[in-house]
Scaffold this active site. Structure first.
Site, PDB file in Angstrom:
ATOM      1  N   SER A   1       0.800  -1.221   0.000  1.00 57.88           N
ATOM      2  CA  SER A   1       0.000   0.000   0.000  1.00 57.88           C
ATOM      3  C   SER A   1       0.838   1.279   0.000  1.00 57.88           C
ATOM      4  O   SER A   1       1.659   1.488  -0.880  1.00 57.88           O
ATOM      5  CB  SER A   1      -0.929  -0.082   1.209  1.00 57.88           C
TER       6      SER A   1
ATOM      7  N   ASP B   1      -3.090   6.595  -2.941  1.00 58.84           N
ATOM      8  CA  ASP B   1      -1.918   5.948  -2.331  1.00 58.84           C
ATOM      9  C   ASP B   1      -1.363   4.897  -3.298  1.00 58.84           C
ATOM     10  O   ASP B   1      -1.889   4.715  -4.406  1.00 58.84           O
ATOM     11  CB  ASP B   1      -2.236   5.374  -0.939  1.00 58.84           C
TER      12      ASP B   1
ATOM     13  N   ASP C   1      -1.387   1.755  -3.772  1.00 60.46           N
ATOM     14  CA  ASP C   1      -2.185   0.688  -4.382  1.00 60.46           C
ATOM     15  C   ASP C   1      -3.604   1.169  -4.698  1.00 60.46           C
ATOM     16  O   ASP C   1      -4.490   0.364  -4.991  1.00 60.46           O
ATOM     17  CB  ASP C   1      -2.208  -0.579  -3.515  1.00 60.46           C
TER      18      ASP C   1
ATOM     19  N   ASP D   1      -6.139   2.450  -2.994  1.00 54.83           N
ATOM     20  CA  ASP D   1      -7.364   2.244  -2.221  1.00 54.83           C
ATOM     21  C   ASP D   1      -7.610   3.381  -1.234  1.00 54.83           C
ATOM     22  O   ASP D   1      -8.493   3.289  -0.385  1.00 54.83           O
ATOM     23  CB  ASP D   1      -7.394   0.869  -1.525  1.00 54.83           C
TER      24      ASP D   1
ATOM     25  N   ASN E   1      -8.141   8.739   6.757  1.00 56.77           N
ATOM     26  CA  ASN E   1      -7.006   8.602   5.832  1.00 56.77           C
ATOM     27  C   ASN E   1      -7.431   8.419   4.371  1.00 56.77           C
ATOM     28  O   ASN E   1      -6.588   8.322   3.492  1.00 56.77           O
ATOM     29  CB  ASN E   1      -6.098   7.452   6.278  1.00 56.77           C
TER      30      ASN E   1
ATOM     31  N   ARG F   1      -3.977   3.996  20.878  1.00 57.57           N
ATOM     32  CA  ARG F   1      -4.219   2.607  20.446  1.00 57.57           C
ATOM     33  C   ARG F   1      -2.919   2.014  19.910  1.00 57.57           C
ATOM     34  O   ARG F   1      -2.068   2.762  19.382  1.00 57.57           O
ATOM     35  CB  ARG F   1      -5.317   2.543  19.369  1.00 57.57           C
TER      36      ARG F   1
ATOM     37  N   GLY G   1      -1.742  -1.415  14.237  1.00 55.79           N
ATOM     38  CA  GLY G   1      -1.863  -2.769  13.708  1.00 55.79           C
ATOM     39  C   GLY G   1      -0.840  -3.045  12.619  1.00 55.79           C
ATOM     40  O   GLY G   1      -0.758  -4.159  12.103  1.00 55.79           O
TER      41      GLY G   1
HETATM   42  C1  16G Z   1      -4.143  -0.405   7.282  1.00 56.85           C
HETATM   43  C2  16G Z   1      -5.636  -0.481   7.062  1.00 56.85           C
HETATM   44  C3  16G Z   1      -6.287   0.853   7.275  1.00 56.85           C
HETATM   45  C4  16G Z   1      -5.929   1.395   8.631  1.00 56.85           C
HETATM   46  C5  16G Z   1      -4.447   1.375   8.861  1.00 56.85           C
HETATM   47  C6  16G Z   1      -4.154   1.673  10.306  1.00 56.85           C
HETATM   48  C7  16G Z   1      -6.782  -1.845   5.435  1.00 56.85           C
HETATM   49  C8  16G Z   1      -6.935  -2.180   3.989  1.00 56.85           C
HETATM   50  N1  16G Z   1      -5.908  -0.898   5.700  1.00 56.85           N
HETATM   51  O1  16G Z   1      -3.545   0.420   6.345  1.00 56.85           O
HETATM   52  O2  16G Z   1      -7.659   0.680   7.190  1.00 56.85           O
HETATM   53  O3  16G Z   1      -6.374   2.709   8.773  1.00 56.85           O
HETATM   54  O4  16G Z   1      -3.942   0.081   8.580  1.00 56.85           O
HETATM   55  O5  16G Z   1      -2.805   1.519  10.561  1.00 56.85           O
HETATM   56  O6  16G Z   1      -7.420  -2.416   6.300  1.00 56.85           O
HETATM   57  P1  16G Z   1      -2.275   1.462  12.029  1.00 56.85           P
HETATM   58  O7  16G Z   1      -2.975   0.327  12.733  1.00 56.85           O
HETATM   59  O8  16G Z   1      -0.812   1.297  11.884  1.00 56.85           O
HETATM   60  O9  16G Z   1      -2.624   2.782  12.652  1.00 56.85           O
HETATM   61 MG    MG Z   2      -3.556   1.392   0.261  1.00 61.42          MG
END
Ligand code: 16G
Ligand code: MG
Length: 566
Positions: free
Chosen positions: A74, A294, A296, A298, A400, A530, A533
């Site tokens: 991405s 971005d 890719d 999306d 975002n 938080r 992820g």
């Molecule tokens: C990924 C997620 C996006 C989320 C971001 C948070 C998908 C396709 N993309 O890019 O939705 O906003 O992670 O990132 O699910 P973080 O957990 O590092 O803040």
């Molecule tokens: Mg993307």
């Protein structure tokens, strides 16, 4: 019987062979996060191979329905790569398979991998080792990253490790294209790239034909400069822009050889986080509407190059795109149920808006002021998408720029019968008929599988023309509250556990009280933390009535996180 045993032997042999060909790199540990597995592209072969193997298993489990694999990282740097799995409906893989994805990706040796797969297949009732006909099909797509081809090979081998599985390489694509293809294939609709383009181009043209004659706009309002992040979105847009009548599109950072590095100083993530002009834009662009995709394609944000000398931009983020979509859809629904005094049945339509804690507070206030139902989920497309599916029309966006509008099949069927009825009364000039046709065209245009920057910007452009709005009009829907995002490196980010769609911390105990204490010091203060992820950090988000206050609130909360967990 003997044939069955042969197939079973063959299945075991293939699993052992592929696992020894793609061993887990020393010290590596993969976790299927918000958007699949991600790491330095050069270290990803085993994870990609195993994710592809899993996709084939999932297809066997789902009676041979097509499943998708996208090889992309991405908006992340060009050296990174990643892999995620799309379910037969085109959405993200069901979360209940994620724990197995983790275990499989981290299997230490071939025998462990073999045992894991056999046990999982047994537990899930997946009939493995059936030769002779195709029991699984996996569609593959990848972005423009240099490691893409090598990882594609790993994925193909992962799929071929399942007896009867067929891999279909769809080539270099945007992530949303692949999701769209998986969904279309399983619906029995034509699913090639040219079908995707035709759908986009035709539905966009239909929407423009439904623009009231006194709206539309001048030449400047039809000009759009698109920052393609040097990725696949720019490449695809170059392919179709000549067919998008009613728009004058210029693509910068288009992904052509030598133009620049993927996502480097450009792209939606860069513009949204840094709030400065991407590479290739200058004060010459002042006054022109600009959009940024971005790597890719999306995610989508819009911006104007500002007249200040510091490269700053006026940003329209996902929240404001969502607000524009919500306004447009609400308006069409109101026109339909208004009936022009006639006795049509109003369409039973539940319109729901889905946001995350990152949505600017001003956007939520604006949406609620329209009388709309707004709900929150944790960060990550898989959560927002699932929630949006609960409505007749569900609109979801992350700040975002990732989001889309989902129309339920029931709702589309009702729209169709209403428009047929109006048509049979030769009522096609009525406001209701036109509103119904606009919603139908919008549902064709906007990707129903996942957020899609290409279909997203076309819907934005059609709505701006419909309303006769300038970028400025759109900006002025509401004013964003100043905000600040920080990241904190800690020893173990999983020590933070959140509740209430990530707006509150439940662990470590005492942290939420400290955050509340800080918030109480600021007018319109809001703050949450938080664990990321996708990165090994804890994220802090703060909002307040001035930029200084938002900065200082974020900083003081980051200090608490650091002293408790650092
Ligand atoms: C990924 C997620 C996006 C989320 C971001 C948070 C998908 C396709 N993309 O890019 O939705 O906003 O992670 O990132 O699910 P973080 O957990 O590092 O803040
Ligand atoms: Mg993307």
């Amino acid at each position: 019987m003997a044939a069955d045993q042969d197939h079973e032997q063959e299945q075991r042999r293939r699993l052992l062979a592929v696992a020894s060909r793609f061993p887990l790199p020393n010290g590596a540990r993969f976790s299927y996060g918000t958007a699949g597995f991600r790491a330095d592209g050069a270290t990803m072969a085993s994870a990609v191979c195993r994710a592809a193997l899993l996709a084939a298993l999932r297809s066997v489990k789902l009676a041979g329905a097509a499943v998708g694999i996208v090889i992309t990282a991405s908006h992340n740097p060009v050296r990174d790569n990643g892999v995620k799995i799309a379910d037969p409906d085109g959405g993200m893989m069901d979360q209940c398979w994620e724990p197995f994805a983790d275990t499989l990706a981290n299997a230490p040796d071939p025998d462990a991998l073999l045992q894991l797969v056999l046990q999982f297949a047994k537990d899930e009732g997946i009939p493995l080792g059936r030769g002779g006909h195709h029991t699984a099909q996996v569609l593959l797509g990848r972005d423009t990253r240099p490691t893409g081809e090598y990882l594609l090979d790993a994925a193909l081998q992962g799929i071929n490790a399942i007896v009867g599985a067929r891999a279909i390489d769809m080539g270099i694509l945007t992530t949303p294209q692949l999701h769209w293809m998986v969904r279309s294939k399983n619906k029995g609709i034509k699913a090639s790239e040219s079908d995707y383009f035709t759908q986009l181009i035709d539905s966009f043209r239909r929407l423009l034909e439904l623009v009231p004659k006194d709206k539309g706009g001048d030449d400047l309002s039809k000009k759009l400069i698109v920052d393609g992040a040097n990725g696949i979105g720019g490449v695809k847009l170059e392919q179709i822009k000549a067919e998008l009548s009613g728009l004058n599109i210029i693509v910068r950072n288009s992904g052509k050889e030598g133009e620049g590095i993927l996502n480097h100083m450009c792209g939606a993530d860069f513009v949204q986080k840094e709030r400065v002009t991407p590479h290739g834009f200058s004060p010459d662009d002042i006054g022109v509407r600009c959009a940024s995709l971005d790597g890719d394609a999306d995610r989508l944000v819009y911006f104007h190059v500002s007249s200040a000398s510091n490269n700053s931009v006026a940003l329209v983020d996902g929240d404001k795109i969502l607000s524009l979509f919500a306004l447009f859809i609400r308006e069409q629904l109101d026109i339909i149920s208004d009936n022009g005094g006639q006795a049509n049945k109003p369409l039973p339509s539940r319109l729901g808006i889905v946001q995350t804690a990152y949505a600017n507070g001003a956007s939520t206030k604006f949406l609620k002021s329209l009388g709309l139902e707004v709900v929150f989920t944790p960060t990550g497309v898989k959560y927002l998408h699932k929630k949006a599916l609960e409505y007749d029309i569900g609109i979801y966006f992350e700040a975002n720029g990732h989001g889309t509008v989902l129309f339920s099949e029931d709702f589309i069927a009702q729209l169709e019968s209403l428009s047929n009825e109006l048509c049979s009364r030769a009522d096609t000039v009525s406001a209701q008929y036109q509103a119904a046709m606009r919603l139908m065209a919008a549902s064709q245009l906007i990707n129903q599988a996942v957020g899609d920057a290409l279909s997203g910007f076309l819907l934005v452009e059609a709505i701006l023309q419909y309303k006769g709005w300038s970028f400025q009009n759109w900006c002025e829907l509401y004013s964003d509250l100043p905000s600040r995002q920080l990241k904190v490196k800690v020893i173990d980010r999983t020590a933070i556990i959140t509740t209430d769609a990530e707006t509150k911390v439940s662990q470590p105990s005492g942290l939420q009280e400290l955050i509340d204490m800080e918030i109480a010091n600021y007018a319109h203060g809001r703050c949450f933390v938080r664990p990321s992820g996708t990165e090994d950090v804890v994220r802090v988000y703060a909002e307040a009535s001035t930029q200084e206050a938002a900065d200082s609130l974020a900083k003081s909360v980051a200090c608490h996180v650091e002293s408790l967990l650092g």
